[in-house]
Design a protein around this motif. Structure first.
Motif, PDB file in Angstrom:
ATOM      1  N   LYS A   1       0.826  -1.203   0.000  1.00 39.36           N
ATOM      2  CA  LYS A   1       0.000   0.000   0.000  1.00 39.36           C
ATOM      3  C   LYS A   1       0.862   1.255   0.000  1.00 39.36           C
ATOM      4  N   ASN A   2       1.926   1.224   0.791  1.00 40.40           N
ATOM      5  CA  ASN A   2       2.836   2.380   0.824  1.00 40.40           C
ATOM      6  C   ASN A   2       3.498   2.587  -0.543  1.00 40.40           C
ATOM      7  N   LEU A   3       3.844   1.463  -1.192  1.00 40.50           N
ATOM      8  CA  LEU A   3       4.451   1.555  -2.516  1.00 40.50           C
ATOM      9  C   LEU A   3       3.474   2.160  -3.514  1.00 40.50           C
ATOM     10  N   ILE A   4       2.216   1.721  -3.431  1.00 47.96           N
ATOM     11  CA  ILE A   4       1.202   2.249  -4.342  1.00 47.96           C
ATOM     12  C   ILE A   4       1.000   3.736  -4.118  1.00 47.96           C
ATOM     13  N   GLU A   5       0.954   4.154  -2.868  1.00 45.64           N
ATOM     14  CA  GLU A   5       0.802   5.576  -2.549  1.00 45.64           C
ATOM     15  C   GLU A   5       1.990   6.382  -3.085  1.00 45.64           C
ATOM     16  N   GLY A   6       3.186   5.818  -2.964  1.00 47.72           N
ATOM     17  CA  GLY A   6       4.368   6.506  -3.497  1.00 47.72           C
ATOM     18  C   GLY A   6       4.309   6.639  -5.005  1.00 47.72           C
ATOM     19  N   LEU A   7       3.850   5.580  -5.679  1.00 49.11           N
ATOM     20  CA  LEU A   7       3.723   5.642  -7.139  1.00 49.11           C
ATOM     21  C   LEU A   7       2.682   6.674  -7.561  1.00 49.11           C
ATOM     22  N   LEU A   8       1.593   6.747  -6.798  1.00 49.08           N
ATOM     23  CA  LEU A   8       0.555   7.732  -7.111  1.00 49.08           C
ATOM     24  C   LEU A   8       1.076   9.157  -6.926  1.00 49.08           C
ATOM     25  N   MET A   9       1.907   9.368  -5.905  1.00 50.80           N
ATOM     26  CA  MET A   9       2.498  10.696  -5.686  1.00 50.80           C
ATOM     27  C   MET A   9       3.450  11.061  -6.826  1.00 50.80           C
ATOM     28  N   VAL A  10       4.231  10.072  -7.279  1.00 49.49           N
ATOM     29  CA  VAL A  10       5.149  10.315  -8.401  1.00 49.49           C
ATOM     30  C   VAL A  10       4.357  10.659  -9.662  1.00 49.49           C
ATOM     31  N   LYS A  11       3.270   9.923  -9.881  1.00 52.15           N
ATOM     32  CA  LYS A  11       2.423  10.187 -11.043  1.00 52.15           C
ATOM     33  C   LYS A  11       1.844  11.597 -10.995  1.00 52.15           C
ATOM     34  N   LYS A  12       1.400  12.006  -9.813  1.00 53.22           N
ATOM     35  CA  LYS A  12       0.828  13.345  -9.667  1.00 53.22           C
ATOM     36  C   LYS A  12       1.876  14.425  -9.905  1.00 53.22           C
ATOM     37  N   GLU A  13       3.063  14.224  -9.351  1.00 53.71           N
ATOM     38  CA  GLU A  13       4.140  15.209  -9.540  1.00 53.71           C
ATOM     39  C   GLU A  13       4.559  15.283 -11.005  1.00 53.71           C
ATOM     40  N   LEU A  14       4.594  14.123 -11.671  1.00 54.02           N
ATOM     41  CA  LEU A  14       4.951  14.103 -13.084  1.00 54.02           C
ATOM     42  C   LEU A  14       3.908  14.848 -13.915  1.00 54.02           C
ATOM     43  N   SER A  15       2.642  14.621 -13.626  1.00 53.06           N
ATOM     44  CA  SER A  15       1.567  15.317 -14.345  1.00 53.06           C
ATOM     45  C   SER A  15       1.648  16.823 -14.115  1.00 53.06           C
ATOM     46  N   THR A  16       1.951  17.228 -12.884  1.00 50.70           N
ATOM     47  CA  THR A  16       2.077  18.658 -12.576  1.00 50.70           C
ATOM     48  C   THR A  16       3.238  19.286 -13.336  1.00 50.70           C
ATOM     49  N   ALA A  17       4.373  18.554 -13.380  1.00 48.30           N
ATOM     50  CA  ALA A  17       5.547  19.074 -14.095  1.00 48.30           C
ATOM     51  C   ALA A  17       5.262  19.200 -15.586  1.00 48.30           C
ATOM     52  N   LEU A  18       4.551  18.224 -16.157  1.00 44.17           N
ATOM     53  CA  LEU A  18       4.223  18.286 -17.582  1.00 44.17           C
ATOM     54  C   LEU A  18       3.294  19.457 -17.881  1.00 44.17           C
ATOM     55  N   GLU A  19       2.264  19.623 -17.056  1.00 40.21           N
ATOM     56  CA  GLU A  19       1.317  20.727 -17.267  1.00 40.21           C
ATOM     57  C   GLU A  19       2.002  22.083 -17.086  1.00 40.21           C
ATOM     58  N   LYS A  20       2.949  22.143 -16.174  1.00 41.90           N
ATOM     59  CA  LYS A  20       3.677  23.395 -15.942  1.00 41.90           C
ATOM     60  C   LYS A  20       4.467  23.811 -17.183  1.00 41.90           C
ATOM     61  N   ASN A  21       4.904  22.831 -17.968  1.00 38.34           N
ATOM     62  CA  ASN A  21       5.668  23.109 -19.194  1.00 38.34           C
ATOM     63  C   ASN A  21       4.790  23.071 -20.442  1.00 38.34           C
ATOM     64  N   GLY A  22       3.486  23.191 -20.250  1.00 38.42           N
ATOM     65  CA  GLY A  22       2.566  23.275 -21.382  1.00 38.42           C
ATOM     66  C   GLY A  22       2.253  21.958 -22.047  1.00 38.42           C
ATOM     67  N   ILE A  23       2.491  20.846 -21.377  1.00 44.38           N
ATOM     68  CA  ILE A  23       2.235  19.517 -21.942  1.00 44.38           C
ATOM     69  C   ILE A  23       0.948  18.982 -21.333  1.00 44.38           C
ATOM     70  N   THR A  24      -0.029  18.705 -22.162  1.00 44.52           N
ATOM     71  CA  THR A  24      -1.334  18.249 -21.688  1.00 44.52           C
ATOM     72  C   THR A  24      -1.749  16.986 -22.428  1.00 44.52           C
ATOM     73  N   LYS A  25      -2.582  16.184 -21.757  1.00 37.52           N
ATOM     74  CA  LYS A  25      -3.076  14.951 -22.359  1.00 37.52           C
ATOM     75  C   LYS A  25      -4.145  15.269 -23.408  1.00 37.52           C
ATOM     76  N   ILE A  26      -4.229  14.393 -24.396  1.00 37.75           N
ATOM     77  CA  ILE A  26      -5.282  14.476 -25.406  1.00 37.75           C
ATOM     78  C   ILE A  26      -6.462  13.636 -24.930  1.00 37.75           C
ATOM     79  N   ASP A  27      -7.605  14.264 -24.798  1.00 40.40           N
ATOM     80  CA  ASP A  27      -8.817  13.558 -24.386  1.00 40.40           C
ATOM     81  C   ASP A  27      -9.383  12.835 -25.602  1.00 40.40           C
ATOM     82  N   SER A  28      -9.258  11.511 -25.621  1.00 41.89           N
ATOM     83  CA  SER A  28      -9.575  10.742 -26.825  1.00 41.89           C
ATOM     84  C   SER A  28     -10.835   9.909 -26.715  1.00 41.89           C
ATOM     85  N   LEU A  29     -11.083   9.292 -25.574  1.00 47.73           N
ATOM     86  CA  LEU A  29     -12.195   8.343 -25.433  1.00 47.73           C
ATOM     87  C   LEU A  29     -13.529   8.995 -25.767  1.00 47.73           C
ATOM     88  N   ASP A  30     -14.333   8.260 -26.537  1.00 45.01           N
ATOM     89  CA  ASP A  30     -15.678   8.679 -26.940  1.00 45.01           C
ATOM     90  C   ASP A  30     -15.669   9.928 -27.825  1.00 45.01           C
TER      91      ASP A  30
END
Length: 229
Positions: free
Chosen positions: A125-154
């Motif tokens: 569980k601690n490992l999963i929480e750490g991975l989720l924090m890394v994912k969140k920080e990575l998403s924040t860093a990408l958005e900060k540099n103007g990198i955004t996901k493409i909303d594709s589904l549907d």
């Protein structure tokens, strides 16, 4: 003898008179020539001045046109430099951004492989929480540099944003709808950083055949009715 003397004197006087007339004519000619000589240099000087003025005016006009052309080129260069400067700031890290997406994909796959309903020990569980924090920080860093996901589904398939990897039969949806996202796509500001790899819906073949048969039957019925009439 006296007559001869008088005749000689008359001839002498006449010759003096004709000489005076000739001298007078020569003087008049000299005066006319002198006047003409005096007038010609002035007219020539005026013509020369007018020619020089025309040449100077033409040179000034040419210099003005060249100045305007140079100023326009300098302005275009300035705008181009500003545009390249902005692009280098916005898109200078595009290669690094593409490289950093791959670890993000692996992180997404690792998290999606975890069964949330399964009971895990505290260490996992601690490992999963750490991975989720890394994912969140990575998403924040990408958005900060103007990198955004493409909303594709549907969404409707867009060849400018999506890369179709497969076709999935679905009778409930129109053809060309994104029903599965195999790999997330990203935009960097207003440029495509990486297309989304997707699965696109299509009508089942049997349904297509039934519909075509119905249309064909309907056309035949209409033609028979018209023949009877």
């Amino acid at each position: 003898m006296e007559k001869d003397k008088e005749q000689i004197e008359e001839e002498i006087n006449e010759s003096h008179k004709s000489q005076d007339v000739d001298d007078s004519k020569e003087d008049n000619i000299d005066e006319i020539n002198s006047e003409n000589f005096d007038e010609d240099p002035e007219s020539e000087e005026e013509d020369i001045k007018e020619t020089e003025e025309d040449i100077l005016k033409e040179e000034i006009k040419t210099l003005k046109e060249e100045k305007i052309r140079v100023l326009a080129e300098m302005e275009n260069l300035r705008k181009r430099f500003e545009r390249e400067k902005v692009d280098s700031i916005k898109y200078g890290s595009v290669n690094f951004a593409r490289d950093i997406l791959s670890p993000g994909d692996n992180l997404e796959r690792a998290l999606s492989a975890i069964n949330e309903e399964e009971e895990h020990p505290q260490s996992i569980k601690n490992l999963i929480e750490g991975l989720l924090m890394v994912k969140k920080e990575l998403s924040t860093a990408l958005e900060k540099n103007g990198i955004t996901k493409i909303d594709s589904l549907d969404k409707k398939f867009d060849p400018n944003l999506h890369q179709a990897m497969m076709e999935i039969e679905n009778n409930d949806l129109d053809e060309g709808i994104v029903v599965q996202e195999i790999q997330t796509g990203y935009m960097m500001h207003d440029r495509l950083l990486r297309p989304a790899m997707v699965g696109v819906s299509k009508k089942p073949q049997k349904a297509d055949k039934v519909e075509s048969d119905k249309e064909l039957k309907s056309d035949n019925d209409d033609s028979e009715k018209e023949a009877k009439n």
